[in-house]
Design a protein around this motif. Structure first.
Motif, PDB file in Angstrom:
ATOM      1  N   TYR A   1       0.860  -1.184   0.000  1.00  0.00           N
ATOM      2  CA  TYR A   1       0.000   0.000   0.000  1.00  0.00           C
ATOM      3  C   TYR A   1       0.890   1.225   0.000  1.00  0.00           C
ATOM      4  CZ  TYR A   1      -3.313  -3.554   1.342  1.00  0.00           C
ATOM      5  OH  TYR A   1      -4.075  -4.696   1.370  1.00  0.00           O
ATOM      6  N   ARG A   2       0.536   2.206  -0.813  1.00  0.00           N
ATOM      7  CA  ARG A   2       1.370   3.390  -1.002  1.00  0.00           C
ATOM      8  C   ARG A   2       0.682   4.645  -0.475  1.00  0.00           C
ATOM      9  NH1 ARG A   2       1.517  -0.144  -5.172  1.00  0.00           N
ATOM     10  NH2 ARG A   2       3.512  -0.643  -6.118  1.00  0.00           N
ATOM     11  N   GLY A   3       1.513   5.632  -0.114  1.00  0.00           N
ATOM     12  CA  GLY A   3       0.982   6.920   0.317  1.00  0.00           C
ATOM     13  C   GLY A   3       1.967   8.029   0.017  1.00  0.00           C
ATOM     14  N   VAL A   4       1.458   9.244  -0.088  1.00  0.00           N
ATOM     15  CA  VAL A   4       2.287  10.426  -0.314  1.00  0.00           C
ATOM     16  C   VAL A   4       1.843  11.537   0.629  1.00  0.00           C
ATOM     17  CG1 VAL A   4       2.743   9.919  -2.749  1.00  0.00           C
ATOM     18  CG2 VAL A   4       0.761  11.309  -2.131  1.00  0.00           C
ATOM     19  N   ASN A   5       2.721  12.489   0.839  1.00  0.00           N
ATOM     20  CA  ASN A   5       2.297  13.644   1.625  1.00  0.00           C
ATOM     21  C   ASN A   5       1.382  14.507   0.762  1.00  0.00           C
ATOM     22  OD1 ASN A   5       4.837  14.229   0.212  1.00  0.00           O
ATOM     23  ND2 ASN A   5       4.903  16.174   1.310  1.00  0.00           N
ATOM     24  N   VAL A   6       0.359  15.061   1.406  1.00  0.00           N
ATOM     25  CA  VAL A   6      -0.614  15.915   0.737  1.00  0.00           C
ATOM     26  C   VAL A   6      -0.724  17.181   1.571  1.00  0.00           C
ATOM     27  CG1 VAL A   6      -2.999  16.140  -0.052  1.00  0.00           C
ATOM     28  CG2 VAL A   6      -1.862  13.899  -0.141  1.00  0.00           C
ATOM     29  N   GLU A   7      -0.176  18.266   1.042  1.00  0.00           N
ATOM     30  CA  GLU A   7      -0.176  19.537   1.776  1.00  0.00           C
ATOM     31  C   GLU A   7      -1.487  20.285   1.579  1.00  0.00           C
ATOM     32  OE1 GLU A   7       4.605  20.417   1.622  1.00  0.00           O
ATOM     33  OE2 GLU A   7       3.280  21.660   0.409  1.00  0.00           O
ATOM     34  N   ASN A   8      -1.663  21.271   2.429  1.00  0.00           N
ATOM     35  CA  ASN A   8      -2.825  22.134   2.370  1.00  0.00           C
ATOM     36  C   ASN A   8      -2.354  23.536   2.722  1.00  0.00           C
ATOM     37  OD1 ASN A   8      -5.259  23.565   3.386  1.00  0.00           O
ATOM     38  ND2 ASN A   8      -6.233  21.596   3.008  1.00  0.00           N
ATOM     39  N   VAL A   9      -2.870  24.534   2.073  1.00  0.00           N
ATOM     40  CA  VAL A   9      -2.463  25.902   2.348  1.00  0.00           C
ATOM     41  C   VAL A   9      -2.725  26.269   3.813  1.00  0.00           C
ATOM     42  CG1 VAL A   9      -4.628  27.013   1.651  1.00  0.00           C
ATOM     43  CG2 VAL A   9      -2.451  28.254   1.417  1.00  0.00           C
ATOM     44  N   ALA A  10      -3.670  25.622   4.439  1.00  0.00           N
ATOM     45  CA  ALA A  10      -3.969  25.855   5.855  1.00  0.00           C
ATOM     46  C   ALA A  10      -3.114  24.907   6.698  1.00  0.00           C
ATOM     47  CB  ALA A  10      -5.449  25.639   6.136  1.00  0.00           C
ATOM     48  N   TYR A  11      -1.809  25.247   6.833  1.00  0.00           N
ATOM     49  CA  TYR A  11      -0.927  24.421   7.672  1.00  0.00           C
ATOM     50  C   TYR A  11      -1.506  24.312   9.063  1.00  0.00           C
ATOM     51  CZ  TYR A  11       3.048  24.457   4.391  1.00  0.00           C
ATOM     52  OH  TYR A  11       3.876  24.277   3.327  1.00  0.00           O
ATOM     53  N   PRO A  12      -1.463  23.232   9.773  1.00  0.00           N
ATOM     54  CA  PRO A  12      -0.834  21.951   9.424  1.00  0.00           C
ATOM     55  C   PRO A  12      -1.852  20.908   8.981  1.00  0.00           C
ATOM     56  CG  PRO A  12      -1.182  21.993  11.759  1.00  0.00           C
ATOM     57  CD  PRO A  12      -1.775  23.278  11.199  1.00  0.00           C
ATOM     58  N   GLU A  13      -2.767  21.275   8.165  1.00  0.00           N
ATOM     59  CA  GLU A  13      -3.861  20.385   7.793  1.00  0.00           C
ATOM     60  C   GLU A  13      -3.505  19.357   6.727  1.00  0.00           C
ATOM     61  OE1 GLU A  13      -6.739  20.175   9.440  1.00  0.00           O
ATOM     62  OE2 GLU A  13      -5.823  21.655  10.757  1.00  0.00           O
ATOM     63  N   GLY A  14      -2.255  19.183   6.426  1.00  0.00           N
ATOM     64  CA  GLY A  14      -1.843  18.186   5.438  1.00  0.00           C
ATOM     65  C   GLY A  14      -1.842  16.783   6.004  1.00  0.00           C
ATOM     66  N   THR A  15      -1.474  15.841   5.158  1.00  0.00           N
ATOM     67  CA  THR A  15      -1.397  14.439   5.536  1.00  0.00           C
ATOM     68  C   THR A  15      -0.009  13.916   5.196  1.00  0.00           C
ATOM     69  OG1 THR A  15      -3.736  14.145   5.022  1.00  0.00           O
ATOM     70  CG2 THR A  15      -2.399  12.153   5.166  1.00  0.00           C
ATOM     71  N   CYS A  16       0.576  13.176   6.114  1.00  0.00           N
ATOM     72  CA  CYS A  16       1.891  12.578   5.885  1.00  0.00           C
ATOM     73  C   CYS A  16       1.780  11.357   4.978  1.00  0.00           C
ATOM     74  CB  CYS A  16       2.514  12.159   7.213  1.00  0.00           C
ATOM     75  SG  CYS A  16       2.856  13.524   8.338  1.00  0.00           S
ATOM     76  N   ALA A  17       2.867  11.046   4.299  1.00  0.00           N
ATOM     77  CA  ALA A  17       2.899   9.892   3.402  1.00  0.00           C
ATOM     78  C   ALA A  17       2.629   8.585   4.150  1.00  0.00           C
ATOM     79  CB  ALA A  17       4.240   9.828   2.689  1.00  0.00           C
ATOM     80  N   GLU A  18       3.211   8.441   5.336  1.00  0.00           N
ATOM     81  CA  GLU A  18       3.016   7.218   6.113  1.00  0.00           C
ATOM     82  C   GLU A  18       1.545   7.038   6.478  1.00  0.00           C
ATOM     83  OE1 GLU A  18       7.045   8.995   7.385  1.00  0.00           O
ATOM     84  OE2 GLU A  18       5.080   9.720   6.772  1.00  0.00           O
ATOM     85  N   ALA A  19       0.899   8.130   6.876  1.00  0.00           N
ATOM     86  CA  ALA A  19      -0.523   8.068   7.229  1.00  0.00           C
ATOM     87  C   ALA A  19      -1.357   7.682   6.017  1.00  0.00           C
ATOM     88  CB  ALA A  19      -0.983   9.405   7.798  1.00  0.00           C
ATOM     89  N   GLY A  20      -1.002   8.193   4.846  1.00  0.00           N
ATOM     90  CA  GLY A  20      -1.723   7.849   3.626  1.00  0.00           C
ATOM     91  C   GLY A  20      -1.594   6.377   3.277  1.00  0.00           C
ATOM     92  N   ALA A  21      -0.393   5.824   3.441  1.00  0.00           N
ATOM     93  CA  ALA A  21      -0.181   4.401   3.151  1.00  0.00           C
ATOM     94  C   ALA A  21      -0.971   3.533   4.127  1.00  0.00           C
ATOM     95  CB  ALA A  21       1.306   4.064   3.195  1.00  0.00           C
ATOM     96  N   ILE A  22      -0.963   3.920   5.406  1.00  0.00           N
ATOM     97  CA  ILE A  22      -1.721   3.164   6.411  1.00  0.00           C
ATOM     98  C   ILE A  22      -3.212   3.249   6.107  1.00  0.00           C
ATOM     99  CG2 ILE A  22      -2.399   3.138   8.844  1.00  0.00           C
ATOM    100  CD1 ILE A  22       0.549   3.997   9.451  1.00  0.00           C
TER     101      ILE A  22
END
Length: 130
Positions: A35-56
């Motif tokens: 299972y793969r994941g990537v970081n997904v940023e958002n202009v409203a820091y820190p509302e992004g998602t880390c790559a590890e969290a995406g893979a999980i």
């Protein structure tokens, strides 16, 4: 395909228009599926998602709840460890002995385990009296 290759390949899909720091992660579920994941940023820091969290999240969405291997890669001078929150997320779904490969796009590599990344982890055994 190796787990590190899967993380390297997906890294290009990261959404990092603000930091320009793309991270790719891959976890192998107990079934052997990657299972793969990537970081997904958002202009409203820190509302992004880390790559590890995406893979999980991808693993859990597919119906698996145990990971047996982790790989994380970024374009950085040294291998980048997961943030504190992702260390706890990894510990939720993997045993302390689960191997974790941290790598750079230039080829540097650090092999560790979930237990080494998060010693003294908080886990379900702490909830036994609840």
């Amino acid at each position: 395909m190796s787990l590190l290759d899967a993380a390297r390949d997906v890294r290009e899909n990261a959404y990092a228009p603000y930091s320009k720091f793309k991270v790719g992660a891959a976890v192998r579920g107990a079934s052997g599926t990657i299972y793969r994941g990537v970081n997904v940023e958002n202009v409203a820091y820190p509302e992004g998602t880390c790559a590890e969290a995406g893979a999980i999240a991808a693993m859990v969405a597919a119906g698996e709840t145990e990971l047996v291997e982790v790989a994380v890669i970024a374009d950085s001078p040294a291998p980048v460890p997961p943030c504190g929150g992702c260390r706890q997320k990894l510990a939720e779904f993997g045993r302390g002995s689960v191997p974790v490969t941290l790598a750079t796009t230039a080829g540097a590599r650090l092999d560790t385990t979930i237990g080494d990344l998060l010693p003294g982890r908080f886990d379900a055994s702490h909830m036994d009296n609840v």
